[in-house]
Every structure is written in structure tokens, then in C-alpha cells.
Design an enzyme around this catalytic site. Structure first.
Site, PDB file in Angstrom:
ATOM      1  N   GLY A  46       0.822  -1.214   0.000  1.00 33.50           N
ATOM      2  CA  GLY A  46       0.000   0.000   0.000  1.00 33.50           C
ATOM      3  C   GLY A  46       0.849   1.254   0.000  1.00 33.50           C
ATOM      4  O   GLY A  46       2.017   1.234   0.404  1.00 33.50           O
ATOM      5  N   GLN A  51       2.911   9.980   1.502  1.00 36.03           N
ATOM      6  CA  GLN A  51       4.231   9.353   1.353  1.00 36.03           C
ATOM      7  C   GLN A  51       4.959   9.796   0.087  1.00 36.03           C
ATOM      8  O   GLN A  51       6.161   9.561  -0.043  1.00 36.03           O
ATOM      9  CB  GLN A  51       4.096   7.818   1.334  1.00 36.03           C
ATOM     10  CG  GLN A  51       3.687   7.239   2.679  1.00 36.03           C
ATOM     11  CD  GLN A  51       3.581   5.740   2.571  1.00 36.03           C
ATOM     12  OE1 GLN A  51       2.585   5.210   2.097  1.00 36.03           O
ATOM     13  NE2 GLN A  51       4.629   5.040   2.986  1.00 36.03           N
ATOM     14  N   CYS A  90       6.554  -0.621   6.136  1.00 29.82           N
ATOM     15  CA  CYS A  90       6.053   0.593   5.502  1.00 29.82           C
ATOM     16  C   CYS A  90       7.129   1.080   4.534  1.00 29.82           C
ATOM     17  O   CYS A  90       8.313   1.062   4.875  1.00 29.82           O
ATOM     18  CB  CYS A  90       5.797   1.640   6.577  1.00 29.82           C
ATOM     19  SG  CYS A  90       5.242   3.237   5.952  1.00 29.82           S
ATOM     20  N   LEU A  91       6.727   1.515   3.346  1.00 26.36           N
ATOM     21  CA  LEU A  91       7.718   1.981   2.366  1.00 26.36           C
ATOM     22  C   LEU A  91       8.488   3.204   2.878  1.00 26.36           C
ATOM     23  O   LEU A  91       9.581   3.483   2.398  1.00 26.36           O
ATOM     24  CB  LEU A  91       7.043   2.288   1.024  1.00 26.36           C
ATOM     25  CG  LEU A  91       6.502   1.061   0.271  1.00 26.36           C
ATOM     26  CD1 LEU A  91       5.761   1.495  -0.986  1.00 26.36           C
ATOM     27  CD2 LEU A  91       7.614   0.077  -0.071  1.00 26.36           C
ATOM     28  N   HIS A 132      -3.618   0.604   7.797  1.00 25.20           N
ATOM     29  CA  HIS A 132      -2.283   1.227   7.740  1.00 25.20           C
ATOM     30  C   HIS A 132      -2.298   2.462   6.839  1.00 25.20           C
ATOM     31  O   HIS A 132      -1.774   3.518   7.206  1.00 25.20           O
ATOM     32  CB  HIS A 132      -1.269   0.185   7.224  1.00 25.20           C
ATOM     33  CG  HIS A 132       0.132   0.695   7.059  1.00 25.20           C
ATOM     34  ND1 HIS A 132       1.185   0.265   7.837  1.00 25.20           N
ATOM     35  CD2 HIS A 132       0.662   1.604   6.197  1.00 25.20           C
ATOM     36  CE1 HIS A 132       2.295   0.900   7.470  1.00 25.20           C
ATOM     37  NE2 HIS A 132       2.014   1.710   6.460  1.00 25.20           N
ATOM     38  N   GLU A 133      -2.912   2.326   5.658  1.00 20.53           N
ATOM     39  CA  GLU A 133      -2.881   3.452   4.707  1.00 20.53           C
ATOM     40  C   GLU A 133      -3.801   4.591   5.160  1.00 20.53           C
ATOM     41  O   GLU A 133      -3.453   5.766   4.990  1.00 20.53           O
ATOM     42  CB  GLU A 133      -3.259   2.972   3.303  1.00 20.53           C
ATOM     43  CG  GLU A 133      -2.337   1.893   2.725  1.00 20.53           C
ATOM     44  CD  GLU A 133      -0.859   2.179   2.858  1.00 20.53           C
ATOM     45  OE1 GLU A 133      -0.446   3.361   2.787  1.00 20.53           O
ATOM     46  OE2 GLU A 133      -0.084   1.221   3.067  1.00 20.53           O
ATOM     47  N   HIS A 136      -2.050   6.705   7.584  1.00 20.35           N
ATOM     48  CA  HIS A 136      -1.126   7.670   6.970  1.00 20.35           C
ATOM     49  C   HIS A 136      -1.832   9.004   6.671  1.00 20.35           C
ATOM     50  O   HIS A 136      -1.217  10.066   6.766  1.00 20.35           O
ATOM     51  CB  HIS A 136      -0.581   7.140   5.635  1.00 20.35           C
ATOM     52  CG  HIS A 136       0.671   6.329   5.765  1.00 20.35           C
ATOM     53  ND1 HIS A 136       1.853   6.841   6.245  1.00 20.35           N
ATOM     54  CD2 HIS A 136       0.943   5.045   5.423  1.00 20.35           C
ATOM     55  CE1 HIS A 136       2.791   5.893   6.213  1.00 20.35           C
ATOM     56  NE2 HIS A 136       2.263   4.785   5.719  1.00 20.35           N
TER      57      HIS A 136
END
Ligand code: NI
Length: 160
Positions: A46, A51, A90-91, A132-133, A136
Site C-alpha cells: 500500500g 508518502q 512501511c515503504l 495502515h494506509e 497515513h
């Protein structure tokens, strides 16, 4: 389409609250295309617009189960159910993983990239990714939720 630069932990942008998208216009469509390309480039599950430095409520998710990439604009959590303890990364935190507790099921309403209202019911990995997303978009990062002492650093395989 273009790969966008992923902002990493420590940048204050990741702590800001993203704004609602008012109109799903051409700029949003380009953002979505770029986010999908960036997600796949880094083999992520995701990605949220903050981000890539855009404070708009847009997320993309690919659980690699053969279904289409999910594009959610202005996602809203309608319902959560149950609990799961899962490993998460996480990226924006390269090579770092920790355990978190997430709902096991979640129902989310949003707009898709065509501006149509959609409803997504996610279980397990998809529920985890949705939570999670959406976090963000509210400046919340998985390390805020991690079970203390579970952070692991995993060196990447050089497979490029
Ligand atoms: Ni993340």
C-alpha cells in the site's frame, strides 16, 4: 506515468493530516497512476499520497491476490471487527518491521479513480493494509502502534 520519490521517516509531512479530495480530476488521476507505478516499483502492498509528498486523502493497495489494485479516495472506515496481531512494514521505513494489532475485518467507503462511490470489505491482509494506509492520511505511522520490542531490521536481498 512516473515514479515518485517516497518520503521517509523523519520528514514532518508524514505527520500531517491530509485533505479531502473535492473533485476527482485529471490531476488526481495522474497522481493515482504514479502512486500505483511507485507502489509496484518498490513491491509495496500500500501507498498513501502523503508518502509521495501530496497531502490529499488518496491511497492505493495491492495485495497481489490477482484482483485489481484498489484506489481509494477520501476513504472512511464504516466498521471494524475482531483483532489480529500482524507483522508490518512501511515503504517510508525501509527494512524495518514490527508487530502491531489491527482489526481483522474492516469495511471502508470511498470514491474510486472515476469518482464513483465504492465499498470495500477487507479481511486479514487487506484489513491491515486499509488501516495502515488510512492511518497515513491522519499522520499516524505503524511505529506508533507497534508492540514494544518487536522492531526488526531486515537487510534487503540485492535482487535488482
Ligand atoms: Ni506505510
Amino acid at each position: 506515468m512516473a515514479i515518485r520519490t517516497i518520503i521517509e521517516n523523519g520528514d514532518p509531512i508524514l505527520r500531517k493530516t491530509a485533505k479531502e479530495v473535492e473533485v476527482v480530476d485529471e490531476r488526481i488521476k495522474v497522481l493515482v497512476e504514479d502512486m500505483i507505478e511507485t507502489l509496484h516499483k518498490y513491491n509495496g502492498v500500500g501507498l498513501a499520497a502523503p508518502q509521495v509528498g501530496i497531502l490529499k486523502r488518496v491511497i492505493v493497495i495491492d495485495t497481489y491476490d490477482g484482483s485489481d489494485v484498489l484506489v481509494l479516495i477520501n476513504p472512511k472506515i464504516i466498521k471494524t471487527k475482531g483483532e489480529q496481531t500482524v507483522e508490518e512494514g512501511c515503504l517510508s521505513f525501509p527494512n524495518q518491521y514490527a508487530k502491531v494489532v489491527r482489526p481483522k475485518e474492516v469495511i471502508v467507503e470511498a470514491l474510486n479513480e472515476k469518482g464513483e462511490k465504492i465499498r470495500v470489505e477487507g479481511k486479514e491482509l487487506l484489513a491491515q493494509a486499509l488501516m495502515h494506509e488510512i492511518d497515513h492520511l491522519n499522520g499516524i505511522l505503524f511505529v506508533d502502534l507497534m508492540i514494544p520490542g518487536t522492531m526488526e531490521i531486515v537487510e534487503p536481498n540485492n535482487q535488482d
